[in-house]
Enzyme design. Structure first.
Site, PDB file in Angstrom:
ATOM      1  N   LYS A  80       0.865  -1.180   0.000  1.00  0.00           N
ATOM      2  CA  LYS A  80       0.000   0.000   0.000  1.00  0.00           C
ATOM      3  C   LYS A  80       0.899   1.225   0.000  1.00  0.00           C
ATOM      4  CE  LYS A  80      -4.522   0.962   0.648  1.00  0.00           C
ATOM      5  NZ  LYS A  80      -5.726   0.238   0.238  1.00  0.00           N
ATOM      6  N   VAL A 180     -23.487   5.226   1.674  1.00  0.00           N
ATOM      7  CA  VAL A 180     -23.991   4.898   0.329  1.00  0.00           C
ATOM      8  C   VAL A 180     -23.148   5.614  -0.730  1.00  0.00           C
ATOM      9  CG1 VAL A 180     -26.326   4.229   0.977  1.00  0.00           C
ATOM     10  CG2 VAL A 180     -25.808   6.642   0.605  1.00  0.00           C
ATOM     11  N   GLY A 181     -21.830   5.432  -0.624  1.00  0.00           N
ATOM     12  CA  GLY A 181     -20.910   5.985  -1.627  1.00  0.00           C
ATOM     13  C   GLY A 181     -20.809   5.047  -2.813  1.00  0.00           C
ATOM     14  N   VAL A 183     -19.449   2.014  -3.246  1.00  0.00           N
ATOM     15  CA  VAL A 183     -19.815   0.618  -2.997  1.00  0.00           C
ATOM     16  C   VAL A 183     -21.235   0.542  -2.417  1.00  0.00           C
ATOM     17  CG1 VAL A 183     -19.267  -1.462  -1.664  1.00  0.00           C
ATOM     18  CG2 VAL A 183     -17.428  -0.097  -2.665  1.00  0.00           C
TER      19      VAL A 183
HETATM   20  P1  NAD Z   1     -16.877   6.333  -0.825  1.00  0.00           P
HETATM   21  O1  NAD Z   1     -16.053   7.422  -0.272  1.00  0.00           O
HETATM   22  O2  NAD Z   1     -17.408   6.429  -2.207  1.00  0.00           O
HETATM   23  O3  NAD Z   1     -18.137   6.041   0.131  1.00  0.00           O
HETATM   24  C1  NAD Z   1     -18.088   6.118   1.504  1.00  0.00           C
HETATM   25  C2  NAD Z   1     -19.379   6.791   1.964  1.00  0.00           C
HETATM   26  O4  NAD Z   1     -19.445   6.737   3.376  1.00  0.00           O
HETATM   27  C3  NAD Z   1     -19.446   8.266   1.563  1.00  0.00           C
HETATM   28  O5  NAD Z   1     -20.683   8.519   0.894  1.00  0.00           O
HETATM   29  C4  NAD Z   1     -19.364   8.998   2.894  1.00  0.00           C
HETATM   30  O6  NAD Z   1     -20.082  10.206   2.904  1.00  0.00           O
HETATM   31  C5  NAD Z   1     -19.972   7.979   3.833  1.00  0.00           C
HETATM   32  N1  NAD Z   1     -19.645   8.169   5.234  1.00  0.00           N
HETATM   33  C6  NAD Z   1     -18.491   8.591   5.811  1.00  0.00           C
HETATM   34  N2  NAD Z   1     -18.612   8.625   7.146  1.00  0.00           N
HETATM   35  C7  NAD Z   1     -19.873   8.191   7.426  1.00  0.00           C
HETATM   36  C8  NAD Z   1     -20.597   7.988   8.624  1.00  0.00           C
HETATM   37  N3  NAD Z   1     -20.056   8.239   9.821  1.00  0.00           N
HETATM   38  N4  NAD Z   1     -21.869   7.525   8.550  1.00  0.00           N
HETATM   39  C9  NAD Z   1     -22.433   7.274   7.357  1.00  0.00           C
HETATM   40  N5  NAD Z   1     -21.796   7.461   6.178  1.00  0.00           N
HETATM   41  C10 NAD Z   1     -20.529   7.906   6.229  1.00  0.00           C
HETATM   42  O7  NAD Z   1     -15.994   5.004  -0.650  1.00  0.00           O
HETATM   43  P2  NAD Z   1     -16.252   3.575  -1.287  1.00  0.00           P
HETATM   44  O8  NAD Z   1     -15.320   3.393  -2.432  1.00  0.00           O
HETATM   45  O9  NAD Z   1     -17.706   3.330  -1.472  1.00  0.00           O
HETATM   46  O10 NAD Z   1     -15.702   2.649  -0.117  1.00  0.00           O
HETATM   47  C11 NAD Z   1     -16.497   2.413   1.035  1.00  0.00           C
HETATM   48  C12 NAD Z   1     -15.731   1.475   1.954  1.00  0.00           C
HETATM   49  O11 NAD Z   1     -15.446   0.262   1.258  1.00  0.00           O
HETATM   50  C13 NAD Z   1     -14.379   2.012   2.426  1.00  0.00           C
HETATM   51  O12 NAD Z   1     -14.131   1.523   3.723  1.00  0.00           O
HETATM   52  C14 NAD Z   1     -13.398   1.387   1.451  1.00  0.00           C
HETATM   53  O13 NAD Z   1     -12.091   1.299   2.009  1.00  0.00           O
HETATM   54  C15 NAD Z   1     -14.030   0.032   1.255  1.00  0.00           C
HETATM   55  N6  NAD Z   1     -13.681  -0.650   0.013  1.00  0.00           N
HETATM   56  C16 NAD Z   1     -13.954  -0.081  -1.188  1.00  0.00           C
HETATM   57  C17 NAD Z   1     -13.628  -0.762  -2.362  1.00  0.00           C
HETATM   58  C18 NAD Z   1     -13.959  -0.178  -3.712  1.00  0.00           C
HETATM   59  O14 NAD Z   1     -13.887  -0.931  -4.712  1.00  0.00           O
HETATM   60  N7  NAD Z   1     -14.340   1.086  -3.811  1.00  0.00           N
HETATM   61  C19 NAD Z   1     -13.014  -2.010  -2.301  1.00  0.00           C
HETATM   62  C20 NAD Z   1     -12.763  -2.595  -1.052  1.00  0.00           C
HETATM   63  C21 NAD Z   1     -13.100  -1.889   0.097  1.00  0.00           C
END
Ligand code: NAD
Length: 350
Positions: A80, A180-181, A183
């Site tokens: 990483k 609800v980002g 993923v």
């Molecule tokens: P993202 O930033 O698009 O979505 C995260 C969402 O969480 C955002 O909408 C944010 O506003 C919200 N958030 C932050 N703090 C919050 C809280 N306290 N309460 C409610 N909502 C809150 O990120 P993502 O790409 O969707 O990833 C989400 C998680 O999945 C992360 O932990 C990331 O490390 C993990 N992940 C993502 C992937 C990928 O392919 N994108 C792969 C493996 C793991």
């Protein structure tokens, strides 16, 4: 001896501190293991308060990538990189080109991809200085945004856990979804299509309303999601959602979601188990994204194109692995995350 004494150091093969005076790049590249192949893992840009915090984050994330890649049965090790800086104000093409030079200097021991604060557009600059970068657009092997494959894996993992807990599918099942980002939003669509009833929360009001509109979800305030009456709690926001404060409030018999590092510490994993909950270890259920990135690395290395059938095969195998971890957890009466770490370590050692 700050580095070797850090609890997160855990036998890293290499930790590289990179400084580039011209662009201002301050970056740490951590390579935990190359036993299964070149280390692969995203690059995060975050305004860490100091270098120690950045180093610890890089070490923890890199070790987790070794486990995740092993559980996804990829010929990749774990690594990483973290850039110390504010992704909203401090990004420049020069910064990401300097990252490319740093990655190139490792001669293929580490492949970079996107993570929090870093986009495919940033990595296009990195690509000018190194071929060891994936998760991009616009070339035959390109895999693009990994989130749809991550969401698909998490969806199948939730289905598997619900089947184990209740002996039926997702129709009518109540799911509380935190975040609800990329993923979480796609996961909400899939759950809705399968007949689940959703309660969602997000600190981003625009995102939460957009998802609620298309999935008939009930919206609750971010702090209230833990108190929701439901069958499944799906953490899809940031790490540490399951901790000593929130666990007693969670009503769901199943915890399964996409976020990384969901358990605040291993003691919480044990408490989850002792309460009799089914927990899908995060670095197993969310491995779809790295499988997608691995498909791009595979294509670049072989001169071939992105192969969706290969991705589907790995994803199906990952779900089998999740089932095996849950079987062992039940049979051996041990927390699922403990079992998953043991399986990952054995695969790396082998
Ligand atoms: P993202 O930033 O698009 O979505 C995260 C969402 O969480 C955002 O909408 C944010 O506003 C919200 N958030 C932050 N703090 C919050 C809280 N306290 N309460 C409610 N909502 C809150 O990120 P993502 O790409 O969707 O990833 C989400 C998680 O999945 C992360 O932990 C990331 O490390 C993990 N992940 C993502 C992937 C990928 O392919 N994108 C792969 C493996 C793991």
């Amino acid at each position: 001896m700050v580095l070797f004494d850090s609890p997160a150091f855990e036998q890293h093969e290499g930790v590289h501190a990179v400084y580039d005076a011209k662009s201002g790049l301050k970056c740490i590249i951590a390579v935990h293991s190359t036993a299964r192949g070149p280390a692969a893992g995203g690059c995060r840009m975050w305004p860490y308060p100091d270098a120690r915090a950045a180093q610890d984050d890089a070490l923890k994330l890199s070790r987790a990538m070794s486990y995740k890649n092993a559980m996804a049965d990829l010929d990749l090790g774990g690594g990483k990189s973290v850039i110390i800086g504010d992704s909203r104000t401090q990004k420049t093409p020069e910064l990401f080109e300097a990252l490319g030079r740093a990655v190139e200097s490792l001669g293929g021991r580490y492949w970079a991809a996107e993570d929090v604060g870093v986009s495919p557009a940033d990595l296009a600059h990195t690509r000018r200085r190194t071929r060891y970068v994936a998760g991009l657009d616009g070339h035959p092997a390109a895999s693009g945004d990994p989130s749809p494959v991550t969401a698909e894996g998490v969806f199948r993992g939730i289905e598997l856990c619900v089947q184990r807990a209740y002996g039926h599918g997702l129709s009518g099942v109540r799911v509380a979804l935190q975040g609800v980002g990329h993923v979480g939003g796609l996961l909400a669509d899939k759950l809705y299509a399968a007949g689940a009833r959703l309660t969602i929360s997000d600190v981003n009001q625009a995102a939460v309303h957009a998802v609620a509109e298309r999935t008939a979800a009930r919206i609750v305030a971010p702090g209230a999601i833990f108190d929701t009456e439901c069958e499944v709690f799906a953490p899809c926001a940031l790490g540490g959602a399951i901790n000593a404060d929130t666990l007693p409030r969670i009503k769901a018999p199943v915890i399964a979601g996409g976020a990384n590092n969901q358990l605040a510490d291993p003691a919480v994993g044990r408490a989850v188990f002792e309460r009799g909950l089914i927990y899908a270890p995060d670095f197993v259920i969310n491995g779809g994204g790295i499988i997608n990135v691995a498909a791009e690395i595979r294509g670049i290395e072989s001169g071939g194109a992105y192969d969706p059938a290969w991705v589907e095969g790995k994803l199906a195998r990952l779900m089998q692995t999740l089932g095996e971890v849950l079987d062992r957890s039940e049979a051996e009466r041990r927390p699922a995350d403990e079992v998953a770490v043991e399986v990952a370590r054995a695969r790396i050692a082998a």
